[in-house]
Write a protein that holds these residues in place. Structure first.
Motif, PDB file in Angstrom:
ATOM      1  N   LEU A  32     -53.821  51.669 -52.104  1.00 62.34           N
ATOM      2  CA  LEU A  32     -55.091  50.948 -52.112  1.00 62.34           C
ATOM      3  C   LEU A  32     -55.604  50.707 -50.698  1.00 62.34           C
ATOM      4  N   VAL A  33     -54.731  50.198 -49.838  1.00 63.99           N
ATOM      5  CA  VAL A  33     -55.145  49.872 -48.469  1.00 63.99           C
ATOM      6  C   VAL A  33     -55.476  51.142 -47.691  1.00 63.99           C
ATOM      7  N   TYR A  34     -54.652  52.177 -47.846  1.00 62.87           N
ATOM      8  CA  TYR A  34     -54.932  53.412 -47.122  1.00 62.87           C
ATOM      9  C   TYR A  34     -56.213  54.063 -47.629  1.00 62.87           C
ATOM     10  N   GLY A  35     -56.411  54.052 -48.937  1.00 64.11           N
ATOM     11  CA  GLY A  35     -57.626  54.650 -49.479  1.00 64.11           C
ATOM     12  C   GLY A  35     -58.880  53.962 -49.001  1.00 64.11           C
ATOM     13  N   LEU A  36     -58.772  52.659 -48.706  1.00 59.75           N
ATOM     14  CA  LEU A  36     -59.940  51.904 -48.270  1.00 59.75           C
ATOM     15  C   LEU A  36     -60.127  51.922 -46.759  1.00 59.75           C
ATOM     16  N   LEU A  37     -59.036  51.723 -46.021  1.00 63.96           N
ATOM     17  CA  LEU A  37     -59.125  51.534 -44.573  1.00 63.96           C
ATOM     18  C   LEU A  37     -58.434  52.611 -43.756  1.00 63.96           C
ATOM     19  N   GLN A  38     -57.790  53.580 -44.414  1.00 62.34           N
ATOM     20  CA  GLN A  38     -56.958  54.560 -43.720  1.00 62.34           C
ATOM     21  C   GLN A  38     -55.920  53.853 -42.844  1.00 62.34           C
ATOM     22  N   LEU A  39     -55.371  52.781 -43.385  1.00 60.71           N
ATOM     23  CA  LEU A  39     -54.365  51.970 -42.695  1.00 60.71           C
ATOM     24  C   LEU A  39     -53.075  51.985 -43.505  1.00 60.71           C
ATOM     25  N   ILE A  40     -51.964  52.292 -42.847  1.00 60.94           N
ATOM     26  CA  ILE A  40     -50.656  52.218 -43.506  1.00 60.94           C
ATOM     27  C   ILE A  40     -50.107  50.817 -43.268  1.00 60.94           C
ATOM     28  N   ASN A  41     -50.145  50.000 -44.289  1.00 56.59           N
ATOM     29  CA  ASN A  41     -49.763  48.594 -44.180  1.00 56.59           C
ATOM     30  C   ASN A  41     -48.258  48.445 -44.392  1.00 56.59           C
ATOM     31  N   PHE A  42     -47.486  48.654 -43.324  1.00 59.21           N
ATOM     32  CA  PHE A  42     -46.035  48.579 -43.445  1.00 59.21           C
ATOM     33  C   PHE A  42     -45.551  47.161 -43.755  1.00 59.21           C
ATOM     34  N   ALA A  43     -46.391  46.158 -43.585  1.00 61.51           N
ATOM     35  CA  ALA A  43     -46.017  44.797 -43.956  1.00 61.51           C
ATOM     36  C   ALA A  43     -45.991  44.606 -45.468  1.00 61.51           C
ATOM     37  N   HIS A  44     -46.470  45.592 -46.224  1.00 62.17           N
ATOM     38  CA  HIS A  44     -46.508  45.458 -47.677  1.00 62.17           C
ATOM     39  C   HIS A  44     -45.112  45.343 -48.271  1.00 62.17           C
TER      40      HIS A  44
END
Length: 316
Positions: free
Chosen positions: A33-45
C-alpha cells in the motif's frame, strides 16, 4: 536433499506453508500500500506488526487471561479474540499513523531524496524495536492458549487443524475486504487516484495528506490482524519478532509485485509454501535461506514480480 520427506508430507507442508504465508501476506499488504502510493519502502512496518503482538497480549492480561488460565470455552474464546483483535488493530494502526505523522510527513513536505526516506524508515524501525526491547527486558513473552488444537479435516495421513484453517480463512477474508475497499469505495478511489497521478488528484480536490494517513492506517490495521493470527499460531512474541518476518513479508510483496494488492496475497502464500518445501528438502535451518534466495531470483529475473501491476492501475 530429503525428497522422500517432501513427498510423504507434501500436503501437511503445504497447509502449514499456507497458514504461515497468510500472515506474511497481511504484513506484505502494508508494504504494498505504502509503496504503491509513495514509492516508499516502509521498513518500520515490521515493528508496527510487532507492537500489535504485544498489544493483544497486554489486553488479554487486563482481561484476566494468563498462561496459567485454562483454555476458555467457545464464548470466552470469541470474546478474547475480539478483545485481542481490537487491541492489536488499534495499537498497530495508531503506531503506523504516528510513524507517518512524525517521521515521513515532514520529509515529504521538504521533498527530500528517496534515500532519506529509506534511512529514516530503518532508523524508525530500530527505535521502535529497541524501545520495546528495553520495556520488556528483551525477554520472549508467552501467549496464553486461546484455542484447543483439533483436527477439522482428515484425509488419510493429511490433516488440517482448526487453527490453520482459521488463520487462512481470516487472512483471506481481510485481504478480500481490503481489495473491495480499494476498488469499490470513494476513499479507495482516492487512494488509487493519488497513486496514479498525485498532481491531477490534488486538482480534483483529493487531500493527499488524508489519503496518505488512510493508507498507513489501513496497513497498520492489517498488521494488527496479522499480529493476532501470529499470537494464536506461534503463542509467543519478542521485541525483535518483526525483523525477520518483516523482511519475508517484503519478499512476499516483491514476489507478487510490490504495489499490487492481489500480488501480495499470492506472494505471501507462495513464499510460505516454498519455505516449508525447502525446510523439508534441506532441513529446517535452511528455511530462511530459501526465502531470501527466492527474493534474489525474483529481483534478477522478474523485478516487477509475478503480477507486477501498480496500485494506481489496479483493475476494478
Amino acid at each position: 536433499m530429503n525428497v522422500e520427506l517432501l513427498t510423504s508430507q507434501f500436503w501437511d507442508l503445504t497447509v502449514t506453508g499456507l497458514a504461515l504465508g497468510a500472515i506474511y501476506a497481511l504484513v506484505a499488504l502494508g508494504y504494498t500500500l505504502v509503496y504503491g502510493l509513495l514509492q516508499l519502502i516502509n521498513f518500520a512496518h515490521s515493528e508496527v506488526f510487532m507492537v500489535g503482538t504485544y498489544a493483544a497480549l497486554i489486553a488479554w492480561g487486563w482481561a484476566g487471561l494468563t498462561q496459567e488460565s485454562p483454555i476458555p470455552g467457545l464464548l470466552g474464546m470469541i470474546g478474547y479474540l475480539v478483545i485481542g483483535l481490537i487491541a492489536a488493530a488499534v495499537a498497530s494502526g495508531g503506531t503506523a499513523l504516528i510513524v507517518e505523522r512524525v517521521a515521513y510527513r515532514p520529509l515529504r513536505r521538504r521533498n527530500v531524496p528517496r534515500l532519506v526516506f529509506l534511512i529514516t524508515a530503518i532508523g524508525v524501525s530500530v527505535v521502535i524495536s529497541e524501545l520495546v526491547g528495553v520495556l520488556t527486558d528483551r525477554h520472549r513473552a508467552g501467549i496464553p492458549r486461546l484455542v484447543e488444537r483439533s483436527t477439522v479435516i482428515s484425509i488419510g495421513d493429511f490433516e488440517i487443524t482448526n487453527v490453520q484453517l482459521g488463520v487462512i480463512v481470516a487472512a483471506i477474508a481481510m485481504m478480500v475486504g481490503l481489495d473491495l475497499f480499494i476498488n469499490r469505495t470513494r476513499l479507495g478511489r482516492g487512494i488509487r487516484a493519488v497513486a496514479q497521478d498525485p498532481d491531477t488528484a490534488a486538482l480534483m480536490g483529493v487531500n493527499q495528506d488524508r489519503v496518505v494517513m488512510l493508507t498507513f492506517l489501513l496497513g497498520g490495521l492489517l498488521a494488527g490482524g496479522a499480529a493476532l493470527l501470529y499470537d494464536i499460531s506461534l503463542e509467543n512474541t519478542r521485541y525483535n519478532v518483526g525483523f525477520l518476518l518483516g523482511i519475508k513479508a517484503f519478499t512476499a510483496a516483491v514476489l507478487g509485485g510490490i504495489g499490487n494488492l492481489r500480488g501480495a496475497l499470492l506472494g505471501g502464500l507462495l513464499l510460505g509454501v516454498v519455505e516449508q518445501y525447502g525446510s523439508a528438502l534441506w532441513g529446517n535451518e535452511w528455511r530462511d535461506v530459501v526465502a531470501f534466495v527466492v527474493l534474489v531470483v525474483i529481483l534478477m529475473f522478474r523485478p516487477t514480480g509475478l503480477l507486477g501491476e501498480s496500485l494506481g492501475k489496479a483493475r476494478v
